[in-house]
Structure formats: structure tokens, C-alpha cells
Scaffold this motif. Structure first.
Motif, PDB file in Angstrom:
ATOM      1  N   THR A  81      -7.662   1.019  -1.214  1.00 54.05           N
ATOM      2  CA  THR A  81      -6.210   0.831  -1.250  1.00 54.05           C
ATOM      3  C   THR A  81      -5.586   1.820  -2.230  1.00 54.05           C
ATOM      4  OG1 THR A  81      -6.487  -0.946  -2.881  1.00 54.05           O
ATOM      5  CG2 THR A  81      -6.216  -1.612  -0.590  1.00 54.05           C
ATOM      6  N   VAL A  82      -4.505   2.444  -1.768  1.00 51.24           N
ATOM      7  CA  VAL A  82      -3.743   3.356  -2.615  1.00 51.24           C
ATOM      8  C   VAL A  82      -2.560   2.572  -3.165  1.00 51.24           C
ATOM      9  CG1 VAL A  82      -2.431   5.504  -2.718  1.00 51.24           C
ATOM     10  CG2 VAL A  82      -4.421   5.325  -1.195  1.00 51.24           C
ATOM     11  N   ARG A  83      -2.419   2.590  -4.496  1.00 48.31           N
ATOM     12  CA  ARG A  83      -1.339   1.833  -5.143  1.00 48.31           C
ATOM     13  C   ARG A  83      -0.090   2.687  -5.349  1.00 48.31           C
ATOM     14  NH1 ARG A  83      -4.394  -2.493  -8.578  1.00 48.31           N
ATOM     15  NH2 ARG A  83      -5.607  -3.256  -6.838  1.00 48.31           N
ATOM     16  N   ASP A  84      -0.306   3.945  -5.757  1.00 45.61           N
ATOM     17  CA  ASP A  84       0.798   4.889  -5.934  1.00 45.61           C
ATOM     18  C   ASP A  84       0.188   6.279  -6.089  1.00 45.61           C
ATOM     19  OD1 ASP A  84       0.021   5.248  -8.700  1.00 45.61           O
ATOM     20  OD2 ASP A  84       1.298   3.565  -9.293  1.00 45.61           O
ATOM     21  N   ALA A  85       0.995   7.236  -6.512  1.00 43.78           N
ATOM     22  CA  ALA A  85       0.529   8.626  -6.579  1.00 43.78           C
ATOM     23  C   ALA A  85      -0.649   8.810  -7.526  1.00 43.78           C
ATOM     24  CB  ALA A  85       1.682   9.538  -7.003  1.00 43.78           C
ATOM     25  N   ASP A  86      -0.822   7.909  -8.486  1.00 42.40           N
ATOM     26  CA  ASP A  86      -1.831   8.107  -9.522  1.00 42.40           C
ATOM     27  C   ASP A  86      -2.839   6.966  -9.651  1.00 42.40           C
ATOM     28  OD1 ASP A  86      -0.710  10.598 -10.317  1.00 42.40           O
ATOM     29  OD2 ASP A  86       0.835   9.526 -11.424  1.00 42.40           O
ATOM     30  N   HIS A  87      -2.864   6.018  -8.694  1.00 42.32           N
ATOM     31  CA  HIS A  87      -3.777   4.872  -8.790  1.00 42.32           C
ATOM     32  C   HIS A  87      -4.290   4.472  -7.410  1.00 42.32           C
ATOM     33  CE1 HIS A  87      -1.121   4.571 -12.336  1.00 42.32           C
ATOM     34  NE2 HIS A  87      -2.217   4.181 -12.946  1.00 42.32           N
ATOM     35  N   ASP A 122      -9.627   7.078   5.792  1.00 41.60           N
ATOM     36  CA  ASP A 122      -8.303   7.489   6.239  1.00 41.60           C
ATOM     37  C   ASP A 122      -7.276   6.689   5.439  1.00 41.60           C
ATOM     38  OD1 ASP A 122      -5.895   7.988   7.488  1.00 41.60           O
ATOM     39  OD2 ASP A 122      -6.730   7.888   9.505  1.00 41.60           O
ATOM     40  N   LEU A 123      -6.632   7.344   4.493  1.00 43.38           N
ATOM     41  CA  LEU A 123      -5.671   6.678   3.615  1.00 43.38           C
ATOM     42  C   LEU A 123      -4.224   6.881   4.070  1.00 43.38           C
ATOM     43  CD1 LEU A 123      -7.317   7.517   0.172  1.00 43.38           C
ATOM     44  CD2 LEU A 123      -7.481   5.392   1.494  1.00 43.38           C
ATOM     45  N   THR A 124      -4.033   7.360   5.314  1.00 50.84           N
ATOM     46  CA  THR A 124      -2.675   7.655   5.763  1.00 50.84           C
ATOM     47  C   THR A 124      -1.803   6.399   5.834  1.00 50.84           C
ATOM     48  OG1 THR A 124      -3.376   7.613   8.094  1.00 50.84           O
ATOM     49  CG2 THR A 124      -3.315   9.764   6.995  1.00 50.84           C
ATOM     50  N   SER A 125      -2.403   5.213   5.960  1.00 48.71           N
ATOM     51  CA  SER A 125      -1.629   3.965   5.923  1.00 48.71           C
ATOM     52  C   SER A 125      -1.619   3.363   4.515  1.00 48.71           C
ATOM     53  CB  SER A 125      -2.221   2.945   6.900  1.00 48.71           C
ATOM     54  OG  SER A 125      -3.461   2.464   6.405  1.00 48.71           O
ATOM     55  N   GLY A 126      -2.384   3.946   3.586  1.00 52.72           N
ATOM     56  CA  GLY A 126      -2.502   3.419   2.234  1.00 52.72           C
ATOM     57  C   GLY A 126      -3.650   2.432   2.076  1.00 52.72           C
ATOM     58  N   ARG A 127      -4.321   2.102   3.194  1.00 54.83           N
ATOM     59  CA  ARG A 127      -5.426   1.134   3.143  1.00 54.83           C
ATOM     60  C   ARG A 127      -6.434   1.496   4.221  1.00 54.83           C
ATOM     61  NH1 ARG A 127      -6.498  -4.022   5.694  1.00 54.83           N
ATOM     62  NH2 ARG A 127      -7.729  -5.328   4.298  1.00 54.83           N
ATOM     63  N   HIS A 128      -7.726   1.307   3.909  1.00 52.37           N
ATOM     64  CA  HIS A 128      -8.786   1.622   4.874  1.00 52.37           C
ATOM     65  C   HIS A 128      -9.975   0.698   4.630  1.00 52.37           C
ATOM     66  CE1 HIS A 128     -10.980   4.148   7.694  1.00 52.37           C
ATOM     67  NE2 HIS A 128     -12.013   4.074   6.881  1.00 52.37           N
ATOM     68  N   TYR A 174       0.865  -1.177   0.000  1.00 51.73           N
ATOM     69  CA  TYR A 174       0.000   0.000   0.000  1.00 51.73           C
ATOM     70  C   TYR A 174       0.901   1.225   0.000  1.00 51.73           C
ATOM     71  CZ  TYR A 174      -3.055  -3.700   1.623  1.00 51.73           C
ATOM     72  OH  TYR A 174      -3.733  -4.881   1.744  1.00 51.73           O
ATOM     73  N   TRP A 175       0.360   2.309  -0.484  1.00 52.75           N
ATOM     74  CA  TRP A 175       1.123   3.536  -0.615  1.00 52.75           C
ATOM     75  C   TRP A 175       0.498   4.570   0.323  1.00 52.75           C
ATOM     76  CZ3 TRP A 175       1.107   8.486  -3.101  1.00 52.75           C
ATOM     77  CH2 TRP A 175       2.365   8.937  -3.507  1.00 52.75           C
ATOM     78  N   PRO A 176       1.098   4.790   1.495  1.00 54.81           N
ATOM     79  CA  PRO A 176       0.515   5.748   2.446  1.00 54.81           C
ATOM     80  C   PRO A 176       0.484   7.166   1.882  1.00 54.81           C
ATOM     81  CG  PRO A 176       2.227   4.399   3.490  1.00 54.81           C
ATOM     82  CD  PRO A 176       2.298   4.150   2.011  1.00 54.81           C
ATOM     83  N   VAL A 177      -0.572   7.910   2.234  1.00 51.43           N
ATOM     84  CA  VAL A 177      -0.674   9.313   1.841  1.00 51.43           C
ATOM     85  C   VAL A 177      -0.861  10.141   3.111  1.00 51.43           C
ATOM     86  CG1 VAL A 177      -1.582   8.795  -0.450  1.00 51.43           C
ATOM     87  CG2 VAL A 177      -3.170   9.198   1.398  1.00 51.43           C
ATOM     88  N   PRO A 178      -0.144  11.255   3.259  1.00 52.75           N
ATOM     89  CA  PRO A 178      -0.247  12.027   4.492  1.00 52.75           C
ATOM     90  C   PRO A 178      -1.603  12.723   4.673  1.00 52.75           C
ATOM     91  CG  PRO A 178       1.288  13.061   2.953  1.00 52.75           C
ATOM     92  CD  PRO A 178       0.882  11.762   2.357  1.00 52.75           C
ATOM     93  N   ASP A 179      -2.272  13.031   3.556  1.00 51.61           N
ATOM     94  CA  ASP A 179      -3.531  13.771   3.626  1.00 51.61           C
ATOM     95  C   ASP A 179      -4.493  13.214   2.574  1.00 51.61           C
ATOM     96  OD1 ASP A 179      -5.593  15.685   3.208  1.00 51.61           O
ATOM     97  OD2 ASP A 179      -4.322  17.286   3.968  1.00 51.61           O
ATOM     98  N   THR A 180      -5.538  12.559   3.028  1.00 54.44           N
ATOM     99  CA  THR A 180      -6.495  11.914   2.125  1.00 54.44           C
ATOM    100  C   THR A 180      -7.096  12.903   1.132  1.00 54.44           C
ATOM    101  OG1 THR A 180      -6.998  10.219   3.774  1.00 54.44           O
ATOM    102  CG2 THR A 180      -8.654  10.589   2.055  1.00 54.44           C
ATOM    103  N   LEU A 181      -7.559  14.053   1.626  1.00 55.81           N
ATOM    104  CA  LEU A 181      -8.216  15.026   0.741  1.00 55.81           C
ATOM    105  C   LEU A 181      -7.239  15.595  -0.285  1.00 55.81           C
ATOM    106  CD1 LEU A 181     -10.480  16.880   3.328  1.00 55.81           C
ATOM    107  CD2 LEU A 181     -11.172  15.150   1.654  1.00 55.81           C
ATOM    108  N   ALA A 182      -6.021  15.900   0.134  1.00 53.52           N
ATOM    109  CA  ALA A 182      -5.028  16.435  -0.811  1.00 53.52           C
ATOM    110  C   ALA A 182      -4.719  15.401  -1.894  1.00 53.52           C
ATOM    111  CB  ALA A 182      -3.759  16.846  -0.069  1.00 53.52           C
ATOM    112  N   TYR A 183      -4.640  14.130  -1.516  1.00 47.05           N
ATOM    113  CA  TYR A 183      -4.362  13.068  -2.487  1.00 47.05           C
ATOM    114  C   TYR A 183      -5.482  12.952  -3.518  1.00 47.05           C
ATOM    115  CZ  TYR A 183      -3.782   8.421  -4.494  1.00 47.05           C
ATOM    116  OH  TYR A 183      -3.669   7.375  -5.375  1.00 47.05           O
ATOM    117  N   LEU A 184      -6.735  13.001  -3.058  1.00 45.21           N
ATOM    118  CA  LEU A 184      -7.870  12.776  -3.959  1.00 45.21           C
ATOM    119  C   LEU A 184      -8.163  13.963  -4.877  1.00 45.21           C
ATOM    120  CD1 LEU A 184     -10.336  11.017  -1.511  1.00 45.21           C
ATOM    121  CD2 LEU A 184      -8.932   9.954  -3.295  1.00 45.21           C
TER     122      LEU A 184
END
Length: 150
Positions: free
Chosen positions: A117-123, A95-101, A4-14
Motif C-alpha cells: 500500500t502506498v500512503r503518500d509520496a514518501d511512505h 503494480d502500484l498504479t491503484s496505490g494497492r497491490h 491509497y495513493w495511486p502512482v502512475p509508475d511503480t519503478l519511478a515511485y520506488l
């Protein structure tokens, strides 16, 4: 299931525009459908994102326009989100901060369980398993970030 690809901020990522491809399987009947379209996450006044999805849903060989709107608001945990229906009713936390929710949403007698699940910056991907007396479905959506327009 892997990395999984953790993201620090779910809203900023989306934030931004995503291509969405969803398969819908009815486990009771064996029917399958496909949604293809785009999902826009646009800034909301007062914070958060307005999620608007539009495209075509093909079910039993018949294509129809399909769309939905959700509100992604700042969540109670740092970096998380509170997802609500367009009319403001609660849907689920995210909450995608761990890359999975994992999120649950009871709907009448059925239960929706979503895995994000977050795969990378674009998926990223969502898998909703819907079970109960009215529905027995699996909905899998893959999101791919659209190139930013310059």
C-alpha cells in the motif's frame, strides 16, 4: 483499510533511498523480531531498479547484520514491475498504479501473500503473511523516503 495513493509508475515511485522498519512476528511461537535499515532502489543497466536492503535484524534479543538484493524490472502492465530474486528467479509482480497491490509467492509448501500500500509520496508499506507447514509469520515493513542529497 482506508486511503491509497495511486502512482502512475511503480519503478519511478520506488527509485531512491528509503528507511525501512520491519516487524516480524512468528504466530506459532509468539517470538517477535525487528529489522531496521535502508533500502536503495538504484538504476539497473537495461532498465529497472536494483533493490538492495541492509541493516540490523534483532531476533530474540540478538542483533545481526542483514541484507538482501532483488531486481525490480519493467512489468507487463503499464506502470507495473516484475520483481525477481538477485539470481533472476521470479518473485512476484507489483503494480502500484491503484496505490494497492496483492501478490502471492509459493515457496516450497508455504505461501507468501504480500499486500503493498502506498500512503503518500514518501511512505509505503508491505505486509507479508506467510503460512504453511514450515512457517506462520507476519512481516510488516514501513518505508519512509530519505531526503534527497543535494
Amino acid at each position: 483499510m482506508g486511503e491509497y495513493w495511486p502512482v502512475p509508475d511503480t519503478l519511478a515511485y520506488l527509485a531512491g533511498r528509503w528507511r525501512a522498519e520491519r516487524s516480524v512476528r512468528d504466530l506459532a511461537s509468539g517470538d517477535e523480531g525487528v529489522f531496521t535499515g535502508v533500502t536503495d532502489f538504484a538504476p539497473l543497466d537495461g532498465g529497472g531498479l536494483l533493490h538492495h536492503e541492509s541493516g540490523t535484524f534483532v531476533w530474540r534479543g540478538v542483533g545481526r547484520p542483514a541484507e538482501r538484493t532483488l531486481r525490480f524490472l519493467p512489468g507487463t502492465s503499464p506502470g507495473g514491475a516484475d520483481v525477481r530474486f538477485a539470481d533472476g528467479r521470479p518473485f512476484h509482480d507489483l503494480d502500484l498504479t491503484s496505490g494497492r497491490h496483492i501478490a502471492d509467492h509459493p515457496c516450497s509448501a508455504d505461501l507468501y501473500r504480500g499486500e503493498f500500500t502506498v500512503r503518500d509520496a514518501d511512505h509505503w508499506r508491505t505486509v507479508w503473511r506467510v503460512g504453511g507447514p514450515a512457517k506462520d509469520l507476519v512481516l510488516t515493513t514501513d518505508y519512509t523516503r530519505c531526503p534527497r542529497e543535494s
